[in-house]
Write an enzyme that holds these catalytic residues in place. Structure first.
Site: not given
Length: 160
Positions: A75, A112
């Site tokens: 990401e 996360c």
């Protein structure tokens, strides 16, 4: 003492074929990126694809390092590159797919904590939400309309 209740709304699709066509295509690009992950230590491969308002699609994959903190998630690889290459473009949608090299992953796997914080920074900067779609290798896909749904008490520059 006062109680505060925080609610988030997420949407669940049965699989990638239930997604809107543009999101399905974005998820397939994330799956291609996942194949390029470098994860010799965790054997956990993640791919991300990010759609920008200029029509560009930026992909990223996780890149591990023997000194674990030195690695980078898919990401953040994608969003940092997108902002470096297209600093004036808004990030509209992000598709994520993650899986283990040792077993089939069928549960949706969200970003996360570090990635959530990084995505929050870009939502705040561009003053617009980023739709986030996440899944395992196959199976259900979860949609969040904004990172705020995944990180409702986000830390931002107003606290500095």
């Amino acid at each position: 003492m006062k109680e505060i209740k925080i609610e988030s709304t997420l949407y669940v699709y049965d699989d990638i074929t239930d997604l809107p066509e543009d999101v399905s295509a974005l998820m397939l690009k994330a799956a291609e990126a996942r194949k390029k992950a470098y994860a010799p230590y965790s054997n956990f491969l993640v791919g991300a694809a990010l759609l920008l308002d200029n029509g560009e699609v930026i992909t990223g994959s996780n890149q591990e390092n023997a000194a674990y903190p030195s690695g980078m998630c898919a990401e953040r690889t994608a969003i940092y590159y997108a902002n470096a290459k297209y600093p004036d473009a808004k990030m509209l949608k992000m598709a994520l797919t993650a899986g283990s090299a040792t077993k089939l992953t069928t549960e949706p796997i969200p970003p996360c904590g570090a990635c959530r914080q990084a995505i929050a920074e870009y939502e705040i900067m561009q003053e617009a939400p980023i739709e986030i779609y996440f899944m395992g290798e196959k199976g259900k896909v979860v949609k969040s309309n904004s990172l705020a749904d995944l990180l409702p008490l986000m830390f931002d520059k107003s606290f500095l």
